[in-house]
Write a protein that holds these residues in place. Sequence first.
Motif, PDB file in Angstrom:
ATOM      1  N   ALA A  90       0.827  -1.269  -0.031  1.00  0.00           N
ATOM      2  CA  ALA A  90       0.030   0.224  -0.052  1.00  0.00           C
ATOM      3  C   ALA A  90       0.873   1.348   0.017  1.00  0.00           C
ATOM      4  O   ALA A  90       0.538   2.273  -0.597  1.00  0.00           O
ATOM      5  N   SER A  91       2.108   1.187   0.422  1.00  0.00           N
ATOM      6  CA  SER A  91       2.936   2.324   0.692  1.00  0.00           C
ATOM      7  C   SER A  91       3.422   2.727  -0.637  1.00  0.00           C
ATOM      8  O   SER A  91       3.880   3.722  -0.627  1.00  0.00           O
ATOM      9  N   LYS A  92       3.599   1.753  -1.611  1.00  0.00           N
ATOM     10  CA  LYS A  92       4.040   2.191  -2.922  1.00  0.00           C
ATOM     11  C   LYS A  92       3.228   3.206  -3.643  1.00  0.00           C
ATOM     12  O   LYS A  92       3.583   3.796  -4.756  1.00  0.00           O
ATOM     13  N   ALA A  93       2.138   3.602  -3.022  1.00  0.00           N
ATOM     14  CA  ALA A  93       1.119   4.562  -3.542  1.00  0.00           C
ATOM     15  C   ALA A  93       2.219   6.144  -3.397  1.00  0.00           C
ATOM     16  O   ALA A  93       1.818   6.883  -4.228  1.00  0.00           O
ATOM     17  N   PHE A  94       3.186   5.911  -2.297  1.00  0.00           N
ATOM     18  CA  PHE A  94       3.860   7.343  -2.351  1.00  0.00           C
ATOM     19  C   PHE A  94       5.172   6.981  -2.979  1.00  0.00           C
ATOM     20  O   PHE A  94       6.223   7.907  -2.684  1.00  0.00           O
ATOM     21  N   ALA A  95       5.395   6.155  -3.716  1.00  0.00           N
ATOM     22  CA  ALA A  95       6.703   5.580  -4.425  1.00  0.00           C
ATOM     23  C   ALA A  95       7.440   7.098  -5.200  1.00  0.00           C
ATOM     24  O   ALA A  95       8.397   7.421  -5.186  1.00  0.00           O
ATOM     25  N   LYS A  96       6.374   7.521  -5.851  1.00  0.00           N
ATOM     26  CA  LYS A  96       6.651   8.792  -6.638  1.00  0.00           C
ATOM     27  C   LYS A  96       7.325   9.983  -5.916  1.00  0.00           C
ATOM     28  O   LYS A  96       8.261  10.546  -6.006  1.00  0.00           O
ATOM     29  N   ILE A  97       6.443  10.165  -4.517  1.00  0.00           N
ATOM     30  CA  ILE A  97       6.943  11.341  -3.796  1.00  0.00           C
ATOM     31  C   ILE A  97       8.254  10.975  -3.131  1.00  0.00           C
ATOM     32  O   ILE A  97       9.353  11.693  -2.926  1.00  0.00           O
ATOM     33  N   GLN A  98       8.503   9.467  -2.853  1.00  0.00           N
ATOM     34  CA  GLN A  98       9.716   9.140  -2.028  1.00  0.00           C
ATOM     35  C   GLN A  98      10.896   9.151  -3.121  1.00  0.00           C
ATOM     36  O   GLN A  98      11.952   9.581  -2.646  1.00  0.00           O
ATOM     37  N   GLY A  99      10.303   8.922  -4.339  1.00  0.00           N
ATOM     38  CA  GLY A  99      11.642   8.888  -5.360  1.00  0.00           C
ATOM     39  C   GLY A  99      11.921  10.300  -5.548  1.00  0.00           C
ATOM     40  O   GLY A  99      13.119  10.682  -6.033  1.00  0.00           O
ATOM     41  N   MET A 100      10.894  11.380  -5.752  1.00  0.00           N
ATOM     42  CA  MET A 100      11.426  12.710  -5.750  1.00  0.00           C
ATOM     43  C   MET A 100      12.432  13.162  -4.564  1.00  0.00           C
ATOM     44  O   MET A 100      13.495  13.740  -4.733  1.00  0.00           O
ATOM     45  N   LYS A 101      12.131  12.793  -3.250  1.00  0.00           N
ATOM     46  CA  LYS A 101      13.005  13.130  -2.158  1.00  0.00           C
ATOM     47  C   LYS A 101      14.330  12.370  -2.384  1.00  0.00           C
ATOM     48  O   LYS A 101      15.365  13.034  -2.011  1.00  0.00           O
ATOM     49  N   THR A 102      14.380  11.417  -2.750  1.00  0.00           N
ATOM     50  CA  THR A 102      15.602  10.505  -2.925  1.00  0.00           C
ATOM     51  C   THR A 102      16.632  11.266  -4.022  1.00  0.00           C
ATOM     52  O   THR A 102      17.799  11.590  -3.730  1.00  0.00           O
ATOM     53  N   ARG A 103      15.953  11.728  -5.180  1.00  0.00           N
ATOM     54  CA  ARG A 103      16.641  12.635  -6.256  1.00  0.00           C
ATOM     55  C   ARG A 103      17.058  13.721  -5.709  1.00  0.00           C
ATOM     56  O   ARG A 103      18.276  14.009  -6.090  1.00  0.00           O
ATOM     57  N   ILE A 104      16.369  14.622  -5.030  1.00  0.00           N
ATOM     58  CA  ILE A 104      16.673  15.794  -4.522  1.00  0.00           C
ATOM     59  C   ILE A 104      18.108  15.523  -3.569  1.00  0.00           C
ATOM     60  O   ILE A 104      19.118  16.304  -3.705  1.00  0.00           O
ATOM     61  N   ASP A 105      17.923  14.269  -2.723  1.00  0.00           N
ATOM     62  CA  ASP A 105      19.447  14.101  -1.879  1.00  0.00           C
ATOM     63  C   ASP A 105      20.572  13.832  -2.915  1.00  0.00           C
ATOM     64  O   ASP A 105      21.634  14.459  -2.309  1.00  0.00           O
TER      65      ASP A 105
ATOM     66  N   SER B 289      16.185  22.618  -8.257  1.00  0.00           N
ATOM     67  CA  SER B 289      15.281  23.884  -7.926  1.00  0.00           C
ATOM     68  C   SER B 289      13.906  23.235  -8.316  1.00  0.00           C
ATOM     69  O   SER B 289      12.851  23.593  -7.633  1.00  0.00           O
ATOM     70  N   GLU B 290      13.702  22.907  -9.502  1.00  0.00           N
ATOM     71  CA  GLU B 290      12.430  22.437 -10.125  1.00  0.00           C
ATOM     72  C   GLU B 290      11.816  21.391  -9.192  1.00  0.00           C
ATOM     73  O   GLU B 290      10.687  21.394  -8.617  1.00  0.00           O
ATOM     74  N   LEU B 291      12.859  20.411  -8.845  1.00  0.00           N
ATOM     75  CA  LEU B 291      12.042  19.065  -7.981  1.00  0.00           C
ATOM     76  C   LEU B 291      11.689  19.696  -6.629  1.00  0.00           C
ATOM     77  O   LEU B 291      10.730  19.219  -5.996  1.00  0.00           O
ATOM     78  N   SER B 292      12.416  20.497  -6.103  1.00  0.00           N
ATOM     79  CA  SER B 292      12.353  21.131  -4.708  1.00  0.00           C
ATOM     80  C   SER B 292      11.111  21.870  -4.759  1.00  0.00           C
ATOM     81  O   SER B 292      10.301  21.716  -3.856  1.00  0.00           O
ATOM     82  N   GLU B 293      10.815  22.775  -5.608  1.00  0.00           N
ATOM     83  CA  GLU B 293       9.476  23.498  -5.758  1.00  0.00           C
ATOM     84  C   GLU B 293       8.435  22.571  -5.815  1.00  0.00           C
ATOM     85  O   GLU B 293       7.307  22.886  -5.113  1.00  0.00           O
ATOM     86  N   LYS B 294       8.404  21.393  -6.440  1.00  0.00           N
ATOM     87  CA  LYS B 294       7.398  20.447  -6.546  1.00  0.00           C
ATOM     88  C   LYS B 294       7.041  19.833  -5.132  1.00  0.00           C
ATOM     89  O   LYS B 294       5.988  19.701  -4.596  1.00  0.00           O
TER      90      LYS B 294
END
Length: 545
Positions: A85-100, A125-130
Amino acid sequence: MISVDAVGVEFNGNALFNNVTFNINDNDRIALMGKNGAGKSTLLKIVAGKNTPTSGKISAPKEAVIAYLPQHLLTEDNCSVFEEASKAFAKIQGMKTRIDELNHQLETRTDYESDAYSKIIEEVSELSEKFYSIEDVNYDAEVEKTLIGLGFERSDLNKPTSQFSGGWRMRIELAKILLQKPDLILLDEPTNHLDIESVQWLEDFLKTSAKAVMVISHDKTFVDNLTNRTIEITRGKVYDYKTNYSHYLELRKERREQQQKQFDDQAKEIAEIKQFIERFKGTYSKTLQVQSRVKMLEKMEIIEVDEVDTSALNIKFPPAPRSGNYPVIVDNLAKRYGDHVVFEGASFTVARGEKIALVGKNGQGKSTLVKAIMGEIDFDGTLQVGHNSMIGYFAQNQASLLDENLTVFQTIDEIAKGDIRSKIKDLLGAFMFSGDAIDKKVKVLSGGEKTRLAMVKLLLQPVNLLILDEPTNHLDIRSKDILKDALKAFDGTLILVSHDRDFLDGLADKVLEFGNQRIKEHLEDINGFLRNKKMENLREIERKV
């Protein structure tokens, strides 16, 4: 806004539908209706981007998220319920990983003037804004709340998904969709695998928390409570009603009456024109008038009357042979599997002619009680089946008992007796077997088709105690109405396991509630039970706060 623009679909040169056009707006709650085979699921898949139309297109904003729940799905078995069920947030978690990752590169690289360094700054900058515009939520708490709302226990959340049936996996997939908070949720028969409480929870969630929703469902109460718009597919066209299902039925009836009047008026006009042509076609002085009327006929656009579901088909069970006064007597009944108690201390009687609904969350013992009555399992306590009780039993595995070498027609023809023999094709048609389908061998039918055929077979057998375990899962609204009418007219005793509130409404006059290892008897119909249950649910929620 999502646009469906002039969409058409053809199979083997035959058009399923043509030039379908409508918009889906924020907060639309759309019921997609039409007879089986009209193309509802196909259209839903096209909107979801799973299928490509033969013509036309779907337009949606670039950032729009469209989530789709099909009727059947395949899930992997390599994680727990909570992890899936937590895979629902995979995109958001992926964004955080990419920003790091990008920030680490900016800290370690020294080529400050290079184009590559500038591109990293641009991307971060673009990813952080999102990322930072997304509402800060406790994702673990949201996952837990949604899974429990859909019927899981807290103890289930860390179990592997491989331990759960297809219906429960469907709930996990539904949880993932709801957690994404998409712009459009597309649901194809979402209530088939949910118990009454989970259907209510889903209904409330979609009404209060979802954006746009489009749903195919044969649960009339669910559709009525949820939707504010109805789109009907019929004869390859769509009709768009800005209202819920019940009001749509009234408007559709008015539309068809108007069409019928126009059709009759046009038929009368055509007959008069043809009569004039036939009468004067050899008369020189009338030549121009005859030619004018011939051209008029050629140019005339023939009015069509939309298909009408002949749900007035009147099917009745054969008269029930008289049973004893109490077909089922239960005293201090208990069922355990090792240390697990399904229920205990159950005592009640089923009187001749009673119609009883068995309701409660899945896994609380409804089907277990049915199996005990049928003598399929051992139990503690007393359970007596009364004198001269002739049981007609419908279970989800009933389809496996059919003779696979017979055709659909032969299966029914060999047991049909009396007047019903002249209506076999009508009866099969009412349960979605028509045309060449009645000549199919049972062995090539899908699971749903076999289930429907087993139901038709049961309708024709003389019994006085009917036990039905989830009989409506593979039936459309018309078939359910026909079955419900037959059950209302049935003069024997009925025990019915179902999560379909509309089906139970007006059918069951007593409710057995399963929960907390108990079976509680309610001497009221399903509406009275649900009113009381809603109050109990509110108190339970208050106690948890």
